[in-house]
Design a protein around this motif. Structure first.
Motif, PDB file in Angstrom:
ATOM      1  N   LYS A  27      16.500  47.987  25.931  1.00  0.00           N
ATOM      2  CA  LYS A  27      16.877  49.366  26.254  1.00  0.00           C
ATOM      3  C   LYS A  27      17.944  49.410  27.359  1.00  0.00           C
ATOM      4  O   LYS A  27      18.647  50.401  27.496  1.00  0.00           O
ATOM      5  CB  LYS A  27      15.654  50.190  26.669  1.00  0.00           C
ATOM      6  CG  LYS A  27      15.038  49.751  27.978  1.00  0.00           C
ATOM      7  CD  LYS A  27      13.829  50.576  28.352  1.00  0.00           C
ATOM      8  CE  LYS A  27      13.321  50.115  29.713  1.00  0.00           C
ATOM      9  NZ  LYS A  27      12.205  50.875  30.173  1.00  0.00           N
ATOM     10  N   ASN A  28      18.080  48.319  28.135  1.00  0.00           N
ATOM     11  CA  ASN A  28      19.066  48.263  29.215  1.00  0.00           C
ATOM     12  C   ASN A  28      20.363  47.564  28.816  1.00  0.00           C
ATOM     13  O   ASN A  28      21.258  47.404  29.644  1.00  0.00           O
ATOM     14  CB  ASN A  28      18.484  47.550  30.438  1.00  0.00           C
ATOM     15  CG  ASN A  28      17.393  48.346  31.105  1.00  0.00           C
ATOM     16  OD1 ASN A  28      17.142  49.499  30.756  1.00  0.00           O
ATOM     17  ND2 ASN A  28      16.723  47.743  32.065  1.00  0.00           N
ATOM     18  N   PRO A  30      22.960  48.557  27.040  1.00  0.00           N
ATOM     19  CA  PRO A  30      24.198  49.315  27.299  1.00  0.00           C
ATOM     20  C   PRO A  30      24.576  49.309  28.788  1.00  0.00           C
ATOM     21  O   PRO A  30      25.750  49.118  29.129  1.00  0.00           O
ATOM     22  CB  PRO A  30      23.863  50.728  26.810  1.00  0.00           C
ATOM     23  CG  PRO A  30      22.803  50.525  25.769  1.00  0.00           C
ATOM     24  CD  PRO A  30      21.983  49.361  26.305  1.00  0.00           C
ATOM     25  N   ALA A  31      23.603  49.468  29.674  1.00  0.00           N
ATOM     26  CA  ALA A  31      23.876  49.438  31.120  1.00  0.00           C
ATOM     27  C   ALA A  31      24.326  48.045  31.544  1.00  0.00           C
ATOM     28  O   ALA A  31      25.251  47.894  32.351  1.00  0.00           O
ATOM     29  CB  ALA A  31      22.635  49.861  31.908  1.00  0.00           C
ATOM     30  N   TYR A  32      23.685  47.007  30.977  1.00  0.00           N
ATOM     31  CA  TYR A  32      24.081  45.634  31.306  1.00  0.00           C
ATOM     32  C   TYR A  32      25.510  45.378  30.840  1.00  0.00           C
ATOM     33  O   TYR A  32      26.304  44.779  31.553  1.00  0.00           O
ATOM     34  CB  TYR A  32      23.119  44.619  30.678  1.00  0.00           C
ATOM     35  CG  TYR A  32      23.520  43.207  31.023  1.00  0.00           C
ATOM     36  CD1 TYR A  32      23.148  42.643  32.238  1.00  0.00           C
ATOM     37  CD2 TYR A  32      24.329  42.460  30.171  1.00  0.00           C
ATOM     38  CE1 TYR A  32      23.559  41.362  32.593  1.00  0.00           C
ATOM     39  CE2 TYR A  32      24.742  41.186  30.516  1.00  0.00           C
ATOM     40  CZ  TYR A  32      24.354  40.644  31.722  1.00  0.00           C
ATOM     41  OH  TYR A  32      24.772  39.391  32.070  1.00  0.00           O
ATOM     42  N   ARG A  33      25.829  45.851  29.650  1.00  0.00           N
ATOM     43  CA  ARG A  33      27.183  45.652  29.116  1.00  0.00           C
ATOM     44  C   ARG A  33      28.230  46.315  30.016  1.00  0.00           C
ATOM     45  O   ARG A  33      29.286  45.733  30.281  1.00  0.00           O
ATOM     46  CB  ARG A  33      27.285  46.188  27.692  1.00  0.00           C
ATOM     47  CG  ARG A  33      28.624  45.934  27.057  1.00  0.00           C
ATOM     48  CD  ARG A  33      28.695  46.554  25.659  1.00  0.00           C
ATOM     49  NE  ARG A  33      30.017  46.393  25.131  1.00  0.00           N
ATOM     50  CZ  ARG A  33      30.360  45.489  24.229  1.00  0.00           C
ATOM     51  NH1 ARG A  33      29.465  44.644  23.751  1.00  0.00           N
ATOM     52  NH2 ARG A  33      31.589  45.413  23.793  1.00  0.00           N
ATOM     53  N   ARG A  34      27.944  47.526  30.490  1.00  0.00           N
ATOM     54  CA  ARG A  34      28.876  48.208  31.397  1.00  0.00           C
ATOM     55  C   ARG A  34      29.050  47.411  32.689  1.00  0.00           C
ATOM     56  O   ARG A  34      30.167  47.211  33.168  1.00  0.00           O
ATOM     57  CB  ARG A  34      28.382  49.629  31.711  1.00  0.00           C
ATOM     58  CG  ARG A  34      28.570  50.610  30.565  1.00  0.00           C
ATOM     59  CD  ARG A  34      28.281  52.044  30.975  1.00  0.00           C
ATOM     60  NE  ARG A  34      26.921  52.259  31.465  1.00  0.00           N
ATOM     61  CZ  ARG A  34      25.862  52.504  30.685  1.00  0.00           C
ATOM     62  NH1 ARG A  34      26.006  52.562  29.373  1.00  0.00           N
ATOM     63  NH2 ARG A  34      24.678  52.703  31.225  1.00  0.00           N
ATOM     64  N   MET A  35      27.933  46.942  33.242  1.00  0.00           N
ATOM     65  CA  MET A  35      27.983  46.157  34.474  1.00  0.00           C
ATOM     66  C   MET A  35      28.775  44.860  34.247  1.00  0.00           C
ATOM     67  O   MET A  35      29.647  44.504  35.033  1.00  0.00           O
ATOM     68  CB  MET A  35      26.569  45.812  34.950  1.00  0.00           C
ATOM     69  CG  MET A  35      26.533  45.031  36.249  1.00  0.00           C
ATOM     70  SD  MET A  35      24.906  44.310  36.567  1.00  0.00           S
ATOM     71  CE  MET A  35      24.967  42.927  35.438  1.00  0.00           C
ATOM     72  N   SER A  37      30.982  44.226  31.948  1.00  0.00           N
ATOM     73  CA  SER A  37      32.393  44.520  31.683  1.00  0.00           C
ATOM     74  C   SER A  37      33.162  44.676  32.991  1.00  0.00           C
ATOM     75  O   SER A  37      34.260  44.122  33.149  1.00  0.00           O
ATOM     76  CB  SER A  37      32.502  45.800  30.842  1.00  0.00           C
ATOM     77  OG  SER A  37      33.850  46.120  30.609  1.00  0.00           O
ATOM     78  N   MET A 108      26.524  45.949  42.364  1.00  0.00           N
ATOM     79  CA  MET A 108      25.793  44.907  41.636  1.00  0.00           C
ATOM     80  C   MET A 108      24.991  44.010  42.569  1.00  0.00           C
ATOM     81  O   MET A 108      24.239  43.160  42.115  1.00  0.00           O
ATOM     82  CB  MET A 108      26.770  44.063  40.823  1.00  0.00           C
ATOM     83  CG  MET A 108      27.438  44.817  39.723  1.00  0.00           C
ATOM     84  SD  MET A 108      28.617  43.755  38.870  1.00  0.00           S
ATOM     85  CE  MET A 108      29.974  44.886  38.657  1.00  0.00           C
ATOM     86  N   ALA A 113      18.765  47.806  41.620  1.00  0.00           N
ATOM     87  CA  ALA A 113      19.550  48.635  40.704  1.00  0.00           C
ATOM     88  C   ALA A 113      20.016  47.869  39.467  1.00  0.00           C
ATOM     89  O   ALA A 113      20.618  48.455  38.573  1.00  0.00           O
ATOM     90  CB  ALA A 113      20.751  49.215  41.437  1.00  0.00           C
ATOM     91  N   PRO A 115      20.108  46.079  35.829  1.00  0.00           N
ATOM     92  CA  PRO A 115      19.436  46.387  34.565  1.00  0.00           C
ATOM     93  C   PRO A 115      18.672  45.192  33.982  1.00  0.00           C
ATOM     94  O   PRO A 115      18.419  45.123  32.791  1.00  0.00           O
ATOM     95  CB  PRO A 115      20.600  46.801  33.654  1.00  0.00           C
ATOM     96  CG  PRO A 115      21.767  46.054  34.183  1.00  0.00           C
ATOM     97  CD  PRO A 115      21.554  45.931  35.668  1.00  0.00           C
TER      98      PRO A 115
END
Length: 132
Positions: A27-28, A30-35, A37, A108, A113, A115
């Motif tokens: 479930k995290n 998408p948040a991990y991918r943003r971080m 990236s 980070m 905080a 993911p």
């Protein structure tokens, strides 16, 4: 006829790689991918040669050892395997010093905080033995 050596083979033994294996709740992702990236942009802007993030696809639990066992994978999580490539260990140290001073990386550094569970992540630095 002179033997031709590829650039990749000439570089083997000089490159350096930091490798990471960590559990991320699905479930995290998408948040991990943003971080990741943003992290990739930061590392590359300070000189890293490559920044790669991979999510487990064909990773079976092993009888004695495996990626899932290594991070104590829980239900609903997936293993992420990533690496960063540098020219050398000294280059890695120089890049990481700059990265840690970069304000984009500050969010980070808050473990609460993240993911993913940073306590179950493992990493290490590796000398490239062969780049075929």
């Amino acid at each position: 006829m002179a033997k031709r050596t590829s650039k990749a083979n000439r570089a083997s033994g000089t490159k350096y790689v930091d490798g990471f294996v960590l559990p991320v709740p699905r479930k995290n992702l998408p948040a991990y991918r943003r971080m990741a990236s943003l992290a990739g942009k930061v590392w590359r802007s300070h000189g890293a040669l490559e920044y790669i993030e991979c999510v487990a696809d064909d990773v079976k639990p092993g009888k004695y050892t495996s990626f899932p066992q290594s991070v104590k994978l829980k239900r609903g999580e997936v293993v992420v395997f990533s690496w960063i490539v540098y020219k050398s260990r000294a280059h890695r140290d120089s890049v990481n010093k700059k990265v840690m001073k970069d304000p984009r990386i500050a969010p980070m550094m808050d473990v609460k905080a993240l993911p993913f569970d940073g306590k179950r992540m493992f990493w290490g630095g590796f000398k490239v033995m062969l780049d075929a």
